[in-house]
Design an enzyme around this catalytic site. Structure first.
Site, PDB file in Angstrom:
ATOM      1  N   THR A 197     -14.760  32.196  40.908  1.00 27.41           N
ATOM      2  CA  THR A 197     -15.876  33.092  41.224  1.00 27.41           C
ATOM      3  C   THR A 197     -16.834  32.895  40.072  1.00 27.41           C
ATOM      4  O   THR A 197     -16.442  32.384  39.033  1.00 27.41           O
ATOM      5  CB  THR A 197     -15.385  34.564  41.268  1.00 27.41           C
ATOM      6  OG1 THR A 197     -14.785  34.827  42.533  1.00 27.41           O
ATOM      7  CG2 THR A 197     -16.484  35.578  41.074  1.00 27.41           C
ATOM      8  N   ARG A 225     -11.862  37.864  55.867  1.00 23.92           N
ATOM      9  CA  ARG A 225     -11.411  38.559  54.650  1.00 23.92           C
ATOM     10  C   ARG A 225     -12.596  38.778  53.691  1.00 23.92           C
ATOM     11  O   ARG A 225     -13.402  37.888  53.468  1.00 23.92           O
ATOM     12  CB  ARG A 225     -10.339  37.710  53.973  1.00 23.92           C
ATOM     13  CG  ARG A 225      -9.792  38.284  52.660  1.00 23.92           C
ATOM     14  CD  ARG A 225     -10.476  37.685  51.459  1.00 23.92           C
ATOM     15  NE  ARG A 225      -9.814  38.041  50.201  1.00 23.92           N
ATOM     16  CZ  ARG A 225     -10.327  37.794  49.007  1.00 23.92           C
ATOM     17  NH1 ARG A 225     -11.483  37.182  48.906  1.00 23.92           N
ATOM     18  NH2 ARG A 225      -9.667  38.131  47.927  1.00 23.92           N
ATOM     19  N   ILE A 226     -12.677  39.957  53.152  1.00 23.59           N
ATOM     20  CA  ILE A 226     -13.706  40.254  52.151  1.00 23.59           C
ATOM     21  C   ILE A 226     -12.991  40.614  50.861  1.00 23.59           C
ATOM     22  O   ILE A 226     -12.017  41.369  50.870  1.00 23.59           O
ATOM     23  CB  ILE A 226     -14.612  41.411  52.630  1.00 23.59           C
ATOM     24  CG1 ILE A 226     -15.423  40.953  53.848  1.00 23.59           C
ATOM     25  CG2 ILE A 226     -15.553  41.867  51.506  1.00 23.59           C
ATOM     26  CD1 ILE A 226     -16.178  42.062  54.546  1.00 23.59           C
ATOM     27  N   ASP A 228     -13.213  41.415  46.411  1.00 23.80           N
ATOM     28  CA  ASP A 228     -13.693  42.473  45.526  1.00 23.80           C
ATOM     29  C   ASP A 228     -15.139  42.286  45.071  1.00 23.80           C
ATOM     30  O   ASP A 228     -15.804  43.266  44.719  1.00 23.80           O
ATOM     31  CB  ASP A 228     -12.814  42.532  44.276  1.00 23.80           C
ATOM     32  CG  ASP A 228     -12.825  41.190  43.534  1.00 23.80           C
ATOM     33  OD1 ASP A 228     -12.632  40.148  44.188  1.00 23.80           O
ATOM     34  OD2 ASP A 228     -13.058  41.189  42.311  1.00 23.80           O
ATOM     35  N   GLY A 248     -10.653  36.901  40.123  1.00 29.74           N
ATOM     36  CA  GLY A 248      -9.204  36.866  40.295  1.00 29.74           C
ATOM     37  C   GLY A 248      -8.812  37.306  41.686  1.00 29.74           C
ATOM     38  O   GLY A 248      -9.619  37.230  42.618  1.00 29.74           O
TER      39      GLY A 248
END
Ligand code: ASP
Length: 328
Positions: A197, A225-226, A228, A248
């Site tokens: 990320t 899927r989403i 954080d 992470g």
């Protein structure tokens, strides 16, 4: 209704004021920046030239952020600019070079937060937006909403002239190979596989804190899927105390509202940035879940992770200038 005696009101007010904390702020001219390129790094035994390419890329974005903050630019502008560059760099899992989902496609998440206004904007599951971080900022600035997803976010992108690209444009041979490996090894659940990320947090000379995060998510993730990164307080957060961007295992950052918890520990428990961030990353999260970069209102920049490494770069107006991957 009974009228409270004045002396009691005075005591209640005095007590409330005594327990209310304010962030320690920085002297004029102070700035700080912390950038991450993901907690899912190449192994320590990767070819030196490949690791050096990551260090060079981090050095370049750090230099841009450093120069702009020293010039007096706004933290939010700097965070967006840094994250855009990392989105455009195919080595990082955001924008071009984003991780593949289980079907081999890409669904991107991004968010920005302006700690000086509590403004928040995010997009989730976008498939054709070249620079999701900029669309996230436009959600904050041009809508009355905080988070737009999928088709709705892309329709909005067309109304604000944000560049779109075909979904395959995001694919690189390396990301495809990672997906194949993750699918092959799925039963073995390779630790740390497929993470990454990008994110940037900054304090500007006007004392404003901001955060931005952008990701392709976890390699091999389910369609829909989403993670954080686009969720306020999980992977991205900024207020008057601190700005935090995480990387992470998103599910863990969501369960523990990692970014907000760090800021809340500072505000309500009086912890300093390093103590609060260490407590959450090293004691609340599980080993190898990832890490965060953070800056506080006093101009401290900090990075902590519980994975093998984290691509990161930190600088401040006191002369700090660091690029690191595995070094603690
Ligand atoms: N946190 C991101 C997500 O779960 C991925 C990462 O940072 O590695 O979507």
């Amino acid at each position: 209704m009974r009228i409270l005696p004045c002396s009691l009101v005075a005591v209640v007010l005095a007590t409330a004021c005594a327990t209310h904390r304010s962030p320690e702020t920085a002297a004029a001219g102070t700035w700080a920046i912390a950038i991450h390129g993901g907690a899912g790094t190449l192994g320590r035994d990767a070819p030196a030239a490949e690791l050096q390419a990551y260090r060079d890329a981090l050095q370049q974005v750090l230099e841009l952020g450093r120069a702009r903050l020293a010039n007096g630019d706004a933290a939010l502008d700097v965070c967006e600019a840094v994250v855009r560059l990392l989105e455009d760099d195919p080595k990082f899992n955001a924008g071009k070079g984003a991780a593949c989902n289980e079907a081999g496609g890409h669904e991107l998440d991004a968010a920005v937060m302006d700690g000086s206004t509590m403004g928040y904007g995010a997009v989730a599951g976008v498939r054709t937006v070249k620079n999701p971080v900029s669309l996230a900022r436009l959600v904050m600035e041009r809508t009355r909403h905080v988070l737009l997803m999928g088709d709705g976010a892309e329709r909005f992108a067309d109304t604000v002239a944000v560049e779109r690209v075909p979904n395959e444009w995001f694919t690189t041979p390396q990301r495809r190979a990672m997906l194949d490996e993750v699918l092959r090894e799925r039963a073995a659940a390779v630790p740390g596989a497929g993470k990454g990320t990008v994110g940037c947090v900054a304090l500007d000379q006007a004392g404003r804190l901001a955060a931005a995060t952008s990701t392709g998510g976890l390699t091999g993730k389910r369609y829909g899927r989403i993670g954080d990164s686009p969720i306020a307080g999980a992977g991205t957060y900024a207020n008057a105390w601190a700005a935090i961007s995480g990387t992470g295992t998103g599910e863990q950052f969501l369960r523990h509202t990692v970014a907000r918890t760090i800021a809340a520990r500072m505000e309500f428990a009086g912890e300093d940035l390093a103590t609060a961030a260490r407590a959450v990353v090293l004691h609340t999260l599980n080993p190898d879940d990832g890490g965060v970069v953070a800056v506080d209102a006093a101009g401290n920049a900090f990075a902590v992770y519980n994975s093998d490494g984290m691509y990161r770069a930190l600088a401040d107006s006191r002369g700090r200038h660091e690029v690191a991957i595995f070094e603690r």
